[in-house]
Design a protein around this motif. Structure first.
Motif, PDB file in Angstrom:
ATOM      1  N   GLY A  56     -33.140  39.695  19.082  1.00 19.99           N
ATOM      2  CA  GLY A  56     -32.090  40.328  18.042  1.00 19.99           C
ATOM      3  C   GLY A  56     -32.678  40.967  16.822  1.00 19.99           C
ATOM      4  N   ARG A  57     -33.946  41.148  16.922  1.00 17.17           N
ATOM      5  CA  ARG A  57     -34.668  41.633  15.700  1.00 17.17           C
ATOM      6  C   ARG A  57     -34.272  40.841  14.421  1.00 17.17           C
ATOM      7  NH1 ARG A  57     -35.542  48.010  16.571  1.00 17.17           N
ATOM      8  NH2 ARG A  57     -33.353  48.001  16.829  1.00 17.17           N
ATOM      9  N   ASP A  58     -33.978  41.991  13.453  1.00 16.96           N
ATOM     10  CA  ASP A  58     -33.418  41.214  12.274  1.00 16.96           C
ATOM     11  C   ASP A  58     -31.955  40.832  12.264  1.00 16.96           C
ATOM     12  OD1 ASP A  58     -33.017  43.659  12.143  1.00 16.96           O
ATOM     13  OD2 ASP A  58     -34.255  43.871  10.237  1.00 16.96           O
ATOM     14  N   ALA A  59     -31.227  40.757  13.252  1.00 18.29           N
ATOM     15  CA  ALA A  59     -29.975  40.565  13.598  1.00 18.29           C
ATOM     16  C   ALA A  59     -29.709  39.123  14.373  1.00 18.29           C
ATOM     17  CB  ALA A  59     -29.144  41.569  14.085  1.00 18.29           C
ATOM     18  N   GLY A  60     -28.799  38.440  14.007  1.00 19.12           N
ATOM     19  CA  GLY A  60     -28.296  37.261  14.562  1.00 19.12           C
ATOM     20  C   GLY A  60     -27.290  37.100  15.588  1.00 19.12           C
ATOM     21  N   TYR A  61     -26.887  38.114  15.985  1.00 21.36           N
ATOM     22  CA  TYR A  61     -25.693  38.126  16.866  1.00 21.36           C
ATOM     23  C   TYR A  61     -25.790  37.534  18.096  1.00 21.36           C
ATOM     24  CZ  TYR A  61     -24.071  41.104  13.340  1.00 21.36           C
ATOM     25  OH  TYR A  61     -23.941  41.409  11.936  1.00 21.36           O
ATOM     26  N   ILE A  62     -26.992  37.620  18.738  1.00 23.08           N
ATOM     27  CA  ILE A  62     -27.180  37.311  19.964  1.00 23.08           C
ATOM     28  C   ILE A  62     -27.470  35.824  19.952  1.00 23.08           C
ATOM     29  CG2 ILE A  62     -29.008  36.967  21.990  1.00 23.08           C
ATOM     30  CD1 ILE A  62     -29.745  39.886  21.434  1.00 23.08           C
ATOM     31  N   ALA A  63     -28.210  35.052  18.993  1.00 23.29           N
ATOM     32  CA  ALA A  63     -28.048  33.719  18.411  1.00 23.29           C
ATOM     33  C   ALA A  63     -26.862  32.954  18.418  1.00 23.29           C
ATOM     34  CB  ALA A  63     -29.049  33.440  17.546  1.00 23.29           C
ATOM     35  N   LEU A  64     -26.025  33.918  17.557  1.00 25.21           N
ATOM     36  CA  LEU A  64     -24.812  33.300  17.346  1.00 25.21           C
ATOM     37  C   LEU A  64     -23.828  33.215  18.455  1.00 25.21           C
ATOM     38  CD1 LEU A  64     -22.998  32.325  14.847  1.00 25.21           C
ATOM     39  CD2 LEU A  64     -22.228  34.554  14.197  1.00 25.21           C
ATOM     40  N   HIS A  65     -23.717  34.203  19.226  1.00 24.19           N
ATOM     41  CA  HIS A  65     -22.715  34.431  20.380  1.00 24.19           C
ATOM     42  C   HIS A  65     -23.169  33.371  21.513  1.00 24.19           C
ATOM     43  CE1 HIS A  65     -20.220  38.008  19.431  1.00 24.19           C
ATOM     44  NE2 HIS A  65     -20.982  37.815  18.155  1.00 24.19           N
ATOM     45  N   SER A  66     -24.597  33.309  21.806  1.00 22.97           N
ATOM     46  CA  SER A  66     -25.084  32.537  22.853  1.00 22.97           C
ATOM     47  C   SER A  66     -25.014  31.140  22.384  1.00 22.97           C
ATOM     48  CB  SER A  66     -26.631  33.155  23.200  1.00 22.97           C
ATOM     49  OG  SER A  66     -27.292  32.705  22.355  1.00 22.97           O
ATOM     50  N   GLY A  67     -25.215  30.791  21.145  1.00 24.09           N
ATOM     51  CA  GLY A  67     -25.220  29.526  20.638  1.00 24.09           C
ATOM     52  C   GLY A  67     -23.991  28.885  20.635  1.00 24.09           C
ATOM     53  N   ILE A  68     -22.994  29.551  20.420  1.00 30.25           N
ATOM     54  CA  ILE A  68     -21.345  29.160  20.385  1.00 30.25           C
ATOM     55  C   ILE A  68     -21.204  28.757  21.824  1.00 30.25           C
ATOM     56  CG2 ILE A  68     -19.074  29.495  19.880  1.00 30.25           C
ATOM     57  CD1 ILE A  68     -19.910  30.758  17.353  1.00 30.25           C
ATOM     58  N   ALA A  69     -21.403  29.649  22.600  1.00 30.85           N
ATOM     59  CA  ALA A  69     -20.975  29.797  24.089  1.00 30.85           C
ATOM     60  C   ALA A  69     -21.782  28.686  24.900  1.00 30.85           C
ATOM     61  CB  ALA A  69     -21.323  30.964  24.881  1.00 30.85           C
ATOM     62  N   THR A  70     -22.779  27.951  24.324  1.00 40.34           N
ATOM     63  CA  THR A  70     -23.669  27.116  24.965  1.00 40.34           C
ATOM     64  C   THR A  70     -23.533  25.793  24.524  1.00 40.34           C
ATOM     65  OG1 THR A  70     -25.826  27.672  23.920  1.00 40.34           O
ATOM     66  CG2 THR A  70     -25.418  28.690  26.248  1.00 40.34           C
ATOM     67  N   GLY A  71     -22.785  25.681  23.556  1.00 43.08           N
ATOM     68  CA  GLY A  71     -22.443  24.600  22.662  1.00 43.08           C
ATOM     69  C   GLY A  71     -23.782  24.008  21.908  1.00 43.08           C
ATOM     70  N   ALA A  72     -24.523  24.654  21.270  1.00 43.33           N
ATOM     71  CA  ALA A  72     -25.817  24.343  20.568  1.00 43.33           C
ATOM     72  C   ALA A  72     -25.323  23.811  19.418  1.00 43.33           C
ATOM     73  CB  ALA A  72     -26.578  25.853  20.237  1.00 43.33           C
ATOM     74  N   GLU A  73     -26.340  22.844  18.831  1.00 45.83           N
ATOM     75  CA  GLU A  73     -25.866  22.030  17.796  1.00 45.83           C
ATOM     76  C   GLU A  73     -25.842  22.609  16.450  1.00 45.83           C
ATOM     77  OE1 GLU A  73     -26.635  20.671  20.484  1.00 45.83           O
ATOM     78  OE2 GLU A  73     -25.046  19.105  20.610  1.00 45.83           O
ATOM     79  N   HIS A  74     -27.134  23.445  16.349  1.00 40.94           N
ATOM     80  CA  HIS A  74     -27.442  24.346  15.281  1.00 40.94           C
ATOM     81  C   HIS A  74     -27.627  25.718  15.601  1.00 40.94           C
ATOM     82  CE1 HIS A  74     -27.314  20.782  12.674  1.00 40.94           C
ATOM     83  NE2 HIS A  74     -27.971  20.096  13.587  1.00 40.94           N
ATOM     84  N   ILE A  75     -27.352  26.836  15.015  1.00 46.18           N
ATOM     85  CA  ILE A  75     -27.753  28.140  15.129  1.00 46.18           C
ATOM     86  C   ILE A  75     -28.444  28.604  13.825  1.00 46.18           C
ATOM     87  CG2 ILE A  75     -26.784  30.377  15.855  1.00 46.18           C
ATOM     88  CD1 ILE A  75     -24.545  28.845  17.115  1.00 46.18           C
ATOM     89  N   LEU A  76     -29.477  28.993  13.956  1.00 47.20           N
ATOM     90  CA  LEU A  76     -30.395  29.588  12.744  1.00 47.20           C
ATOM     91  C   LEU A  76     -30.428  31.289  12.933  1.00 47.20           C
ATOM     92  CD1 LEU A  76     -30.990  26.517  12.805  1.00 47.20           C
ATOM     93  CD2 LEU A  76     -33.537  27.297  12.194  1.00 47.20           C
ATOM     94  N   ILE A  77     -29.628  31.808  11.837  1.00 45.23           N
ATOM     95  CA  ILE A  77     -29.666  33.361  12.067  1.00 45.23           C
ATOM     96  C   ILE A  77     -30.247  34.125  10.791  1.00 45.23           C
ATOM     97  CG2 ILE A  77     -27.977  33.451  13.832  1.00 45.23           C
ATOM     98  CD1 ILE A  77     -25.928  33.653  11.344  1.00 45.23           C
ATOM     99  N   PRO A  78     -30.651  35.326  10.809  1.00 39.90           N
ATOM    100  CA  PRO A  78     -31.270  35.577   9.453  1.00 39.90           C
ATOM    101  C   PRO A  78     -30.158  36.032   8.465  1.00 39.90           C
ATOM    102  CG  PRO A  78     -31.793  37.103  11.524  1.00 39.90           C
ATOM    103  CD  PRO A  78     -31.035  35.841  11.763  1.00 39.90           C
ATOM    104  N   GLU A  79     -28.795  36.079   9.081  1.00 41.11           N
ATOM    105  CA  GLU A  79     -27.677  36.287   8.072  1.00 41.11           C
ATOM    106  C   GLU A  79     -27.172  35.070   7.130  1.00 41.11           C
ATOM    107  OE1 GLU A  79     -27.862  36.914  11.222  1.00 41.11           O
ATOM    108  OE2 GLU A  79     -27.194  38.923  11.579  1.00 41.11           O
TER     109      GLU A  79
END
Ligand code: ADP
Length: 333
Positions: free
Chosen positions: A181-204
């Motif tokens: 995602g380089r300096d964007a957190g969208y891949i982390a945010l979307h994939s984290g929610i869709a896989t039930g991640a406990e925590h999602i760390l994003i640059p935003e």
């Protein structure tokens, strides 16, 4: 012919290129540009390896058959590259001269914000209208709800994270998973929610490491031992390995592993959504050139085509809503 920017004539020969980082769906977009151009009776040329191909005159005429059987393929048949010479006026002059030799009078550039900056400069200097199409897995471009490749990248990420969850579950492990995602957190945010991640760390968002450690401690106490933390590569801690080091130093009893998904996220067959937006944007870019639009990026907003001047089609950190972060917290309890 005057090489300076002036009144644009009717476009009859279109050049198409992919530039900067590749993303799945670029081929579907090239196909749409080529077939729409041919449908309207225009000649169309594929420029190989982005702006470098303009400088090297690696430019080949294409027809509808040149793009057969590529809609489902990742990567880009036109190849992509980064081209330092294009930053220099002399480089852009050479590129212009090569285009003129082929009679190319309109360009479609599939790429990211860097490629659009180059296109903007070029079209300010020379009379070749440029239409940008956002192709990046990072989804960090202003003026569009979608960028070609993001949906595929996120689906590749969730497929991998689901697999990691299976092994995490078998061993009661905490997994730190780094996504692109380089300096964007969208891949982390979307994939984290869709896989039930406990925590999602994003640059935003600033990460409260104390709260994260406390939450993992609390989960350990109540025997919730399988935990996934999805980290964007551009996160303030410096990615998955750094986050894991910090957590291990604070919670030495936890069995912590790191998985860095890496370039698998860039490849693969594009999803339905990416093929659709690539087709719509490619078609629309050719229509723009026919209608005399110039120096805009074609995007899609609220399911409608949306045109943004190239100089506004910049890297954009869209706001991450409070509600999304609340959803992550509540659903991970
Ligand atoms: P992306 O398009 O994925 O953001 P880059 O930032 O690497 O990728 O840009 C791709 C190419 O666009 C560069 O290699 C260069 O040739 C051209 N480019 C980028 N920025 C500029 C600029 N400011 N001036 C001229 N050309 C540029």
């Amino acid at each position: 012919m005057n090489s300076k920017k002036g009144t644009h004539k009717k476009v009859t020969k279109i050049g198409v290129l992919t530039s900067g980082g590749d993303s799945p769906g670029m081929n579907a977009c090239i196909r749409a540009v080529v077939r729409t151009s041919r449908y309207y009776g225009m000649d169309v040329f594929g420029i190989v390896r982005g702006y470098q191909g303009m400088l090297d005159s690696d430019i080949n005429e294409m027809d509808s058959r040149s793009v057969a059987n590529i809609i489902q393929r990742g990567g880009t048949i036109l190849k992509t590259a980064r081209c330092l010479e294009f930053y220099e006026p002399q480089g852009r002059k050479k590129a212009y001269e090569n285009l003129k030799k082929k009679g190319i009078d309109g360009l479609v550039i599939i790429g990211g914000d860097g490629s659009f900056r180059g296109a903007q400069l070029f079209s300010n200097e020379y009379d070749i209208p440029c239409i940008g199409i956002p192709g990046t897995i990072d989804k960090d471009i202003a003026g569009t709800d979608f960028t070609i490749g993001f949906d595929t990248a996120v689906n590749t990420a969730i497929e991998s994270i689901d697999k990691i969850r299976d092994t995490a579950d078998a061993h009661d492990r905490l997994f730190i998973i780094e996504v692109m995602g380089r300096d964007a957190g969208y891949i982390a945010l979307h994939s984290g929610i869709a896989t039930g991640a406990e925590h999602i760390l994003i640059p935003e968002r600033k990460t409260d490491m104390e709260a994260l450690v406390a939450s993992l401690e609390e989960k350990e106490k109540r025997k919730k031992l399988v935990n996934l933390v999805v980290v964007a590569e551009g996160d303030e801690f410096g990615g998955g390995n750094e986050v894991a080091k910090t957590i291990k130093s604070r919670l030495p009893n936890l069995d912590v592993r790191v998985a860095i998904l890496g370039h698998i996220q860039r490849g693969g067959s594009p999803t339905c959504l990416d093929r659709l937006i690539a087709s719509r944007m490619g078609y629309s870019a050719v229509e723009c050139l026919m209608e005399g639009k110039h120096n805009v990026m074609v995007g899609i907003m609220n399911n409608r085509m949306h045109y943004t001047p190239l100089n506004n089609a910049v890297k954009a950190k869209q706001k991450v809503s409070e509600e999304w972060m609340k959803i992550v917290k509540i659903l991970a309890s």
